[in-house]
Design a protein around this motif. Structure first.
Motif, PDB file in Angstrom:
ATOM      1  N   SER A  39      -9.706  -0.457  -9.623  1.00  0.00           N
ATOM      2  CA  SER A  39      -8.356   0.073  -9.455  1.00  0.00           C
ATOM      3  C   SER A  39      -8.363   1.566  -9.734  1.00  0.00           C
ATOM      4  O   SER A  39      -9.241   2.088 -10.427  1.00  0.00           O
ATOM      5  N   ALA A  54      -3.382  -9.511  -7.135  1.00  0.00           N
ATOM      6  CA  ALA A  54      -2.671  -8.690  -8.112  1.00  0.00           C
ATOM      7  C   ALA A  54      -1.382  -9.326  -8.627  1.00  0.00           C
ATOM      8  O   ALA A  54      -1.078  -9.253  -9.822  1.00  0.00           O
ATOM      9  N   ALA A  55      -0.601  -9.936  -7.746  1.00  0.00           N
ATOM     10  CA  ALA A  55       0.689 -10.472  -8.169  1.00  0.00           C
ATOM     11  C   ALA A  55       0.514 -11.534  -9.246  1.00  0.00           C
ATOM     12  O   ALA A  55       1.258 -11.552 -10.246  1.00  0.00           O
ATOM     13  N   VAL A  65       4.322  -6.401  -8.721  1.00  0.00           N
ATOM     14  CA  VAL A  65       3.414  -5.765  -7.767  1.00  0.00           C
ATOM     15  C   VAL A  65       4.195  -5.409  -6.502  1.00  0.00           C
ATOM     16  O   VAL A  65       4.945  -6.229  -5.965  1.00  0.00           O
ATOM     17  N   VAL A  75      -0.620  -9.802 -12.655  1.00  0.00           N
ATOM     18  CA  VAL A  75       0.467  -9.100 -13.334  1.00  0.00           C
ATOM     19  C   VAL A  75       1.491 -10.084 -13.887  1.00  0.00           C
ATOM     20  O   VAL A  75       2.016  -9.902 -14.992  1.00  0.00           O
ATOM     21  N   HIS A  77       1.511  -1.512  -9.311  1.00  0.00           N
ATOM     22  CA  HIS A  77       2.496  -1.870 -10.331  1.00  0.00           C
ATOM     23  C   HIS A  77       2.409  -0.848 -11.468  1.00  0.00           C
ATOM     24  O   HIS A  77       1.445  -0.073 -11.577  1.00  0.00           O
ATOM     25  N   ASP A  93      -5.207  -4.398  -1.847  1.00  0.00           N
ATOM     26  CA  ASP A  93      -4.421  -5.626  -1.933  1.00  0.00           C
ATOM     27  C   ASP A  93      -5.213  -6.788  -1.331  1.00  0.00           C
ATOM     28  O   ASP A  93      -5.223  -7.009  -0.125  1.00  0.00           O
ATOM     29  N   PRO A 114       4.008  -5.266 -18.369  1.00  0.00           N
ATOM     30  CA  PRO A 114       4.310  -4.748 -17.036  1.00  0.00           C
ATOM     31  C   PRO A 114       5.763  -4.291 -16.934  1.00  0.00           C
ATOM     32  O   PRO A 114       6.677  -4.950 -17.436  1.00  0.00           O
ATOM     33  N   ASP A 127      -6.333  -7.109 -14.491  1.00  0.00           N
ATOM     34  CA  ASP A 127      -6.693  -7.242 -13.076  1.00  0.00           C
ATOM     35  C   ASP A 127      -7.831  -8.233 -12.897  1.00  0.00           C
ATOM     36  O   ASP A 127      -8.052  -8.741 -11.799  1.00  0.00           O
ATOM     37  N   ALA A 165      -1.903  -2.623  -3.573  1.00  0.00           N
ATOM     38  CA  ALA A 165      -1.014  -3.368  -4.465  1.00  0.00           C
ATOM     39  C   ALA A 165      -0.794  -2.491  -5.691  1.00  0.00           C
ATOM     40  O   ALA A 165      -1.759  -2.106  -6.369  1.00  0.00           O
TER      41      ALA A 165
END
Length: 308
Positions: free
Chosen positions: A33, A57-58, A81, A61, A90, A53, A77, A210, A88
Motif C-alpha cells: 500500500s 480491502a473492504a 473503503v 477495514v 480509506h 483494489d 478506521p 491490510d 481502494a
C-alpha cells in the motif's frame, strides 16, 4: 514530502471524506500500500492508505473497525473503503508512538504469542466476507498452475536462481497444508515485530490490517510463530525452539490444544512464508537472511509437519 507531490486526487478526497484538505505531510510509506500521514486544515492528523483494489480491502477495514470498537489496540478506521480509479482508499486514526520489541528468544516468542492469541480470539467474533485472495506470502491455497501463486513482477525474474532446497521445502509444506482440509478463519497474516508497538510491557498498537487472511487457525498461528521476530530489516525465520514456545503459549492462552493434524499444519505453515521470502531474496539479489535460516531448519520443521 511536499504537499505538491501528493496525488492529484488526494486533497479532494480528504475534503470530501474527512472534512479538510491536507495542510502538511507527516510521512509517506510505499510497500504493498501507499500510506500518507497527513495533517489536515484544522489540525487533525490522519493516515490515508491506498492500494490496488483486489477486492480484499473492504473486509480488512471492516474487521479492523470491529476490533477498534471493542477496544483492541489498533488504529480506528475513519472511513470505509472508497474506490478511486483502480485504487481502494480509506483513512484511519493516526496512532503514533510506541517501540518495537526486538528478539527471537523463546521468552520474546511467548510475549508475541499471547498477543496473537488475543487478536485471534477477537477476530473469531467478527463476520466479514473472506479477504481473498490471501496475501501472497500465505497464499499456498492458490489455484495457479505452478508451485507459487502467479505474481507477474516476481515471475518475470530468472527463476533458475531459486535454490532447489527452497523449491522442495515450499512444495512439501504446501502439499501438507492442502491435504489437511481444516476450516478457515479470519486472522492476521503479517504478524511481525515491525507491525507491533509497545509502551514497556503494554501493547500500544497492532498495525498492517491490510494483511488479514482466510486460512486455518493452526496455519495462521504457525506462520506467525516463524515470522514474529522480524523487527527491522529483512524477514527472518525464528529459531525452532522459539516457534515451539510460541505455539505452546498460543494454545495455552486460547484454552485449546491443537490436534495432531493442527500441530503438523502449524509447522508446515511456518515454512511457506520463509520459502516465499527466501525466493524473494534470491530474485532481488538480497542477502539470504531467510534463505540461510530455512536451509538450516527446513528438515526439522518438515519432520514436525509430517511433510514427506
Amino acid at each position: 514530502m511536499a504537499l505538491d507531490d501528493l496525488p492529484d486526487w488526494l486533497p479532494g478526497w480528504c475534503l470530501d471524506h474527512l472534512g479538510g484538505e491536507p495542510a502538511a505531510v507527516l510521512f509517506e510509506l510505499n510497500q504493498i500500500s501507499t500510506v500518507w500521514g497527513l495533517r489536515l486544515a484544522g489540525g487533525a492528523d490522519v493516515v490515508v492508505k491506498a492500494r490496488a483494489d483486489d477486492g480484499r480491502a473492504a473486509s480488512c477495514v471492516a474487521a479492523q473497525a470491529r476490533l477498534a470498537e471493542r477496544g483492541f489496540p489498533c488504529a480506528r478506521p475513519l472511513t470505509p473503503v472508497v474506490g478511486v480509479g483502480s485504487l481502494a482508499v480509506h483513512a484511519e486514526q493516526f496512532r503514533p508512538g510506541g517501540e518495537i520489541v526486538h528478539g527471537e528468544s523463546p521468552d520474546v516468542a511467548v510475549r508475541y504469542a499471547e498477543v496473537f492469541a488475543r487478536l485471534m480470539a477477537e477476530l473469531a467474533g467478527v463476520t466479514v466476507t473472506a479477504p481473498l485472495p490471501n496475501p501472497r506470502w500465505v497464499r499456498w491455497d492458490h489455484t495457479d498452475s505452478g508451485l507459487w501463486p502467479a505474481i507477474g513482477f516476481l515471475d518475470e525474474r530468472d527463476q533458475s536462481a531459486v535454490p532447489a532446497y527452497v523449491l522442495d521445502t515450499a512444495r512439501r509444506a504446501r502439499e501438507r497444508l492442502l491435504a489437511a482440509g481444516l476450516p478457515c478463519v479470519l486472522g492476521h497474516a503479517d504478524f511481525e515485530a515491525q507491525n507491533l508497538r509497545w509502551h514497556r510491557r503494554q501493547l500500544w498498537a497492532v498495525h498492517d490490517w491490510d494483511s488479514l487472511a482466510w486460512q486455518p487457525e493452526a496455519a495462521l498461528a504457525g506462520a506467525a510463530s516463524g515470522a514474529f521476530a522480524r523487527g527491522t530489516g529483512l524477514p527472518t525465520l525464528a529459531p525452532i525452539e522459539s516457534s515451539e514456545a510460541f505455539l505452546a503459549a498460543y494454545q495455552n492462552v486460547r484454552g485449546r490444544a491443537f490436534t495432531a493434524v493442527e500441530e503438523q499444519v502449524a509447522w508446515a505453515a511456518s515454512l511457506w512464508p520463509a520459502a516465499h521470502n527466501a525466493r524473494w531474496e534470491v530474485l532481488h539479489g538480497q542477502p539470504p537472511v531467510c534463505g540461510e535460516a530455512l536451509r538450516s531448519q527446513a528438515a526439522e520443521r518438515l519432520r514436525r509437519a509430517n511433510a514427506c
